[in-house]
Each structure stands twice: as C-alpha cells, then as structure tokens.
Design an enzyme around this catalytic site. Structure first.
Site, PDB file in Angstrom:
ATOM      1  N   HIS A   1      -2.797 -14.280  43.280  1.00  0.00           N
ATOM      2  CA  HIS A   1      -2.089 -12.994  43.343  1.00  0.00           C
ATOM      3  C   HIS A   1      -2.612 -12.093  42.240  1.00  0.00           C
ATOM      4  O   HIS A   1      -3.393 -12.518  41.383  1.00  0.00           O
ATOM      5  CB  HIS A   1      -0.569 -13.196  43.269  1.00  0.00           C
ATOM      6  CG  HIS A   1      -0.063 -13.753  41.963  1.00  0.00           C
ATOM      7  ND1 HIS A   1      -0.458 -14.989  41.470  1.00  0.00           N
ATOM      8  CD2 HIS A   1       0.833 -13.261  41.056  1.00  0.00           C
ATOM      9  CE1 HIS A   1       0.167 -15.207  40.327  1.00  0.00           C
ATOM     10  NE2 HIS A   1       0.946 -14.184  40.038  1.00  0.00           N
TER      11      HIS A   1
ATOM     12  N   HIS B   1      -1.221 -10.477  39.679  1.00  0.00           N
ATOM     13  CA  HIS B   1      -0.682 -10.341  38.323  1.00  0.00           C
ATOM     14  C   HIS B   1      -1.814 -10.636  37.326  1.00  0.00           C
ATOM     15  O   HIS B   1      -2.655 -11.495  37.562  1.00  0.00           O
ATOM     16  CB  HIS B   1       0.489 -11.300  38.097  1.00  0.00           C
ATOM     17  CG  HIS B   1       1.787 -10.779  38.650  1.00  0.00           C
ATOM     18  ND1 HIS B   1       2.853 -11.582  38.973  1.00  0.00           N
ATOM     19  CD2 HIS B   1       2.182  -9.512  38.930  1.00  0.00           C
ATOM     20  CE1 HIS B   1       3.854 -10.838  39.431  1.00  0.00           C
ATOM     21  NE2 HIS B   1       3.468  -9.575  39.420  1.00  0.00           N
TER      22      HIS B   1
ATOM     23  N   ASP C   1      -2.243 -12.144  34.529  1.00  0.00           N
ATOM     24  CA  ASP C   1      -2.541 -13.464  33.958  1.00  0.00           C
ATOM     25  C   ASP C   1      -3.251 -14.378  34.959  1.00  0.00           C
ATOM     26  O   ASP C   1      -3.605 -15.504  34.617  1.00  0.00           O
ATOM     27  CB  ASP C   1      -1.280 -14.128  33.382  1.00  0.00           C
ATOM     28  CG  ASP C   1      -0.149 -14.240  34.393  1.00  0.00           C
ATOM     29  OD1 ASP C   1      -0.111 -13.451  35.359  1.00  0.00           O
ATOM     30  OD2 ASP C   1       0.719 -15.119  34.220  1.00  0.00           O
ATOM     31  N   HIS C   2      -3.483 -13.874  36.175  1.00  0.00           N
ATOM     32  CA  HIS C   2      -4.221 -14.661  37.173  1.00  0.00           C
ATOM     33  C   HIS C   2      -5.514 -13.982  37.624  1.00  0.00           C
ATOM     34  O   HIS C   2      -6.273 -14.572  38.369  1.00  0.00           O
ATOM     35  CB  HIS C   2      -3.329 -14.952  38.392  1.00  0.00           C
ATOM     36  CG  HIS C   2      -2.172 -15.842  38.065  1.00  0.00           C
ATOM     37  ND1 HIS C   2      -2.108 -17.158  38.455  1.00  0.00           N
ATOM     38  CD2 HIS C   2      -1.045 -15.599  37.338  1.00  0.00           C
ATOM     39  CE1 HIS C   2      -0.983 -17.693  38.000  1.00  0.00           C
ATOM     40  NE2 HIS C   2      -0.321 -16.773  37.322  1.00  0.00           N
TER      41      HIS C   2
ATOM     42  N   HIS D   1       6.790 -15.240  45.574  1.00  0.00           N
ATOM     43  CA  HIS D   1       6.764 -14.722  44.198  1.00  0.00           C
ATOM     44  C   HIS D   1       7.191 -13.256  44.242  1.00  0.00           C
ATOM     45  O   HIS D   1       7.590 -12.752  45.289  1.00  0.00           O
ATOM     46  CB  HIS D   1       5.348 -14.918  43.631  1.00  0.00           C
ATOM     47  CG  HIS D   1       5.246 -14.674  42.152  1.00  0.00           C
ATOM     48  ND1 HIS D   1       6.190 -15.103  41.247  1.00  0.00           N
ATOM     49  CD2 HIS D   1       4.283 -14.035  41.422  1.00  0.00           C
ATOM     50  CE1 HIS D   1       5.814 -14.738  40.035  1.00  0.00           C
ATOM     51  NE2 HIS D   1       4.663 -14.088  40.106  1.00  0.00           N
TER      52      HIS D   1
ATOM     53  N   ASP E   1       1.896 -18.642  41.556  1.00  0.00           N
ATOM     54  CA  ASP E   1       3.272 -18.694  41.064  1.00  0.00           C
ATOM     55  C   ASP E   1       4.254 -18.697  42.239  1.00  0.00           C
ATOM     56  O   ASP E   1       4.010 -18.006  43.222  1.00  0.00           O
ATOM     57  CB  ASP E   1       3.555 -17.460  40.211  1.00  0.00           C
ATOM     58  CG  ASP E   1       2.680 -17.353  38.972  1.00  0.00           C
ATOM     59  OD1 ASP E   1       1.796 -18.185  38.751  1.00  0.00           O
ATOM     60  OD2 ASP E   1       2.865 -16.380  38.215  1.00  0.00           O
TER      61      ASP E   1
ATOM     62  N   HIS F   1       1.667 -23.452  33.886  1.00  0.00           N
ATOM     63  CA  HIS F   1       2.236 -22.102  33.891  1.00  0.00           C
ATOM     64  C   HIS F   1       3.509 -22.031  33.053  1.00  0.00           C
ATOM     65  O   HIS F   1       4.479 -21.363  33.396  1.00  0.00           O
ATOM     66  CB  HIS F   1       2.503 -21.597  35.318  1.00  0.00           C
ATOM     67  CG  HIS F   1       2.553 -20.093  35.405  1.00  0.00           C
ATOM     68  ND1 HIS F   1       3.725 -19.378  35.284  1.00  0.00           N
ATOM     69  CD2 HIS F   1       1.576 -19.181  35.555  1.00  0.00           C
ATOM     70  CE1 HIS F   1       3.457 -18.087  35.389  1.00  0.00           C
ATOM     71  NE2 HIS F   1       2.150 -17.941  35.550  1.00  0.00           N
TER      72      HIS F   1
END
Lengths: 301, 301
Positions: free
Chosen positions: A60, A62, A64-65, A140, A210, A268
C-alpha cells in the site's frame, strides 16, 4: 525459501530501526516486498544483489511501505541496470514514481513496468513454471494487499521398483510423473498411485501487512509454511487497532492458528515499545510457533 | 553560526555515507538545506530537534538532494507537529510532495507552505530582522540554486566615553546606534563616527551544490565567512565535470579564492573515491583554508 527482514517497524524510520521491507528468495527468485525509506541501504547492508531483484511488490502507499521505492528505482539507473524491473502495487504508484523521475530528468534506461492493482479480490500477479504469487486483500485505512508466494508442486516421484513390475516403455515415464495412469498392452489399467509417490511438499509464504483483524483472508493463507502478520500493538493498546487499521499480537496469532500455518513471524511493531519480546509472549498464549521478526533477521524454511 | 553536515556524498546512499543534507544554525534559526534519502534518520542521529526546523531549502530535484523530503514531511505529521513548515525549492516540488501525501491519504495537520522557485536571477527567499537568505543561481543539468545566508549588521556600538563629552539626551541613543549624527542645542553637528564603533562583523554562509565551474556567482558570494562548494571529482576525472555539470576540487578552490571567502568546505564527493583527503590536497594547491566536509561533521564560525 529464505526470508530476510530489512525493516519491520511501523511509522517513521529511526536511528536503529527501519520501516517495512523484506526480501524473499524462493525457487531462484529474489522478490522485494515493500520498500520503506532507506531500503536500498538495507539491501546493501544485507548483501542482497540489486540485479537479482526483478519484481517488487508494494502492499500500500503509506510512506513506511513505499517512500524508499523512488530512491531504489533511481539507484538502479545509476548502476546502469539494463534488465527490466516489474513493480506491482496499488493504482497511483506509477504516477508517484514517474512524476519524480520526470522532475529529476532521470528516466530509467532499463525497462520499468508497472502493474497497478485495484481489485479487492485475490488475483494472480506473477506466475512461472515453479511459482505463483497472488494478492491477499487486506483491511487497512487505505487500499492494501498482502502477497502469497506459493511453490507449484513438482512432478510425482516414480517408484522404479513398482514400475519394473510391468512392461512400461520409458516414453511413458514423463506422463506418469505428471500423475497419469498407465494402460498396458493387454488393456489393464495401472493406477498412478501404485507407481508414484507424492512430490516433495511445496513451500509457501504469506505476507500480511498492514491489516486489521480480518478472518476473510484465512482461507487464502491456509496451511502456509510461514506467515508474516503485522502486530502493531500489544494488548495494552489493543483499543488502537480498530481506528488505525492494525492488529495486535494476539490477533495475529489467532489468524495464524485458524489458518493452521507452520510458523508465524511477527513485525510492524509500533515504535512506542522498547521490548519487542513481549509480542512473542502475548502471541504464544494463542499459537505456539511464533518468531519475532527484526531488522536484519533471516528465516529459512 | 553552526553547520552540521548530515550527508555530503553524491548519487546513491550507501551503508556508511549519506546523500546531501545539512543543517545551518544561525541567529536562532535552524535551516535545513537539501534533504536526500535518510535525512530524517541523520537528523535524529545528530540530535537536531525536528520542531526547530521551520524552513527547508532544496537546491534542485535530483534524488540525492530531495528524496528524503517526503519522509520528513510525513514524519512531522506523525509527530503531531502544528507549527508551519516552509519549503523553498524548484517548481514541481509542490506537486511531487502533495501527490504522495494524497496517495497515502496523509495530509499534514500542520500548515505546509511551498515557495516554488523559477528565477534564474538571485532573489530573496527569506528575511527577518536579523537574517536574509538569497538564492545563488547555479549551473547544473537541471534548474538549481545554491543559497546564501547573511546576518544583517547589528546596531553600531555606542562609545559612552565619547558620548559623555556632550550633553546628549538618552532618547537619542537609539538613533545614534542606527548611524545618525547628533545635532546639539547650539547647532553643532557631532558626526556619528565620533560617537560609535562599527557593529560586530556579520557572518555569512554560501551553499553551492550542484554546479559546474561558473564565475558568475562570485560577486554574490564575495567575502562570505564560509563557502560549501561541491567538488564531485578529483583531477583524475576532471573531464567528467562538463558532461555531468559538476566541479572538481581545484575548481571549487578557484571559486573560493576569487570570491575571497573565509573557509572553503568541500563535499558532494563521487562515491568512486575511497580517500576524500585527496580533495583537500588538490584544493589546497589553489586556496589555503580548506576543510573536508564529511557526514556528521560540525563546523562553527
């Protein structure tokens, strides 16, 4: 099957912890899964050869990914890569990457293929003779997929001692290994089970980050060799799971138990916790075979 | 005036070297200059308080100077920042950042102001009572600006022993400090130079990365306290300067000499070199006061 965790902490990169990224080596493939900021440095630190990476799967959008993806794509260019790179990720990922390449006047010389995902049903995203990769739709705050990597079953094993009991031409061996029965010259049918044994068991890996607790994915990941399932929170903060779209260690373990997975790997973690060992403790109250993912950790199955 | 080098290597981040970013602390401001991938981690490592950063200056949109910006902007949000952030950089920077915020459904809660630059002439980008920041147009492969940070002169120093020779009302002291002459009751004019001394010398810092050798900027950076000038190549590779739009150590030193700067700080080394001490050696053949910038290095002036 070898899994290298490059980063497995949530939210922001910090001095000694990295956002999400991992490398799965399976059947001669080197798959990169998610790509938080700093992933290219962690690839170097863990001695993963850049040229081995031909497919990147992004769960996805976001940060941090995926904030490390543009840097990696650019570095591949600077290293004079010429082999194609395939990026599988949510719709929008192509625009995000190509806009930055355009602004920096740095188009890649190597072929860059985007495979944008929009389906909320599981779908095949990669397949060859030995492996198949499918999405695992996750729940998510934004559109998000996990990924399921499955070895395909190999040929059945010929039991030569049994085969020799009959007058079977070698030309039939290949079809027998594929599971076919044999019809002898006199019309007798020899069932395949008499002549062969099962192929060696296949391995499989499910990546689920996530996601909030969601049993819908259980049928998809049933019996996998290893499941990486996010566990952002401990029980002390489980009230945050619903609003943030994340899972607790116990929820991850419950999914692992219901899906009958071989090994559960946690990750995570919220950066609020100093002792990630507590995640294993809590998960183990539900499911026994729990491993703690950590940056630089390698798991072999 | 304190300069902290967070990263000063060109091209790709590596295990032990970082792409360009630096922090200039001057007159109670904490300015971030450029923001390569991993800058937020280097800020933490160098204990720079995130909330002190209110202005970020981006020279150009090559990845090694701005791929860390989106991560930093996002982290500020996650840390519940509420004070405004001003980003000064080339046109296009707003679209690159806001597209990624949109895709990740992560709008900042704090006010985020973009000041997009397009001029090829030097212009003022920030100013308050004590400091002025101007662009330094640079010659690179893409639109690029350096930045000049100048303290404004303070008040002139009152020489009280001289002031006491006359019957001057205290109400006039402020205007004398500002440089005004004094007219006594009898009409006599006391020239300001008799009553005051020069204010303490101002400090200034010029940041010039990335750029090919270009004397046009010399008049702008004349006499600065410190000049950071990129020196991507040694003499052995000086033939690469023209095509890549970069400078050699000797070219950086030549600019420093012609601009009569106090200290030259080198950086933006090509990662092909193991011994960055050679950059100083070569630069010193032209200009004496040369410092080698390196990640984590702090310079105080």
């Amino acid at each position: 099957m070898k899994l290298t965790i490059l980063g497995c902490y949530s939210a922001t990169p910090r001095t000694f912890t990295n956002p999400t990224s991992q490398v799965l080596e399976i059947n001669n493939h080197t798959f990169l899964i998610d790509c938080g900021e700093g992933t290219q440095v962690e690839l170097r630190r863990n001695k993963v050869k850049f040229s081995r990476i031909k497919h990147i799967f992004i769960s996805h959008l976001h940060g941090d990914h995926f904030f490390g993806l543009i840097g990696l794509v650019s570095t591949f260019r600077m290293l004079s890569r010429d082999i194609p790179l395939h990026i599988h990720g949510p719709k929008g990922i192509k625009e995000a990457i190509t806009l930055q390449l355009k602004l920096s006047s740095s188009w890649t010389d190597y072929p860059l293929h985007f495979h944008e995902l929009t389906s909320t049903e599981s779908e095949v995203v990669f397949e060859d003779e030995t492996i198949i990769v499918k999405t695992i739709p996750l729940q998510h705050r934004v559109y998000c997929n996990g990924f399921l990597f499955q070895e395909k079953p190999g040929d059945r094993k010929l039991l030569m001692s049994k085969v020799m009991n009959y007058d079977i031409d070698k030309a039939y061996y290949r079809s027998i290994k594929k599971g076919k029965d044999v019809t002898l010259d006199d019309g007798t049918i020899v069932p395949n089970e008499e002549l062969t044994d099962d192929p060696k068991p296949t391995k499989s890996y499910a990546y689920c980050s996530d996601t909030r607790y969601d049993e819908a994915k259980i049928s998809l990941i049933k019996d996998v060799t290893a499941l990486y399932h996010e566990s952002t929170f401990l029980e002390s903060h489980k009230h945050l799971c619903a609003t943030t779209g994340h899972s607790s260690a116990i929820e991850a373990a419950t999914i692992a138990k219901k899906a009958n997975v071989g090994t559960l790997i946690l990750g995570h973690y919220s950066t609020r916790y100093d002792n990630i060992g507590l995640f294993r403790e809590e998960a183990k109250t539900v499911f026994d075979n729990v491993e703690i993912g950590d940056d630089g950790e390698v798991f072999e199955f």
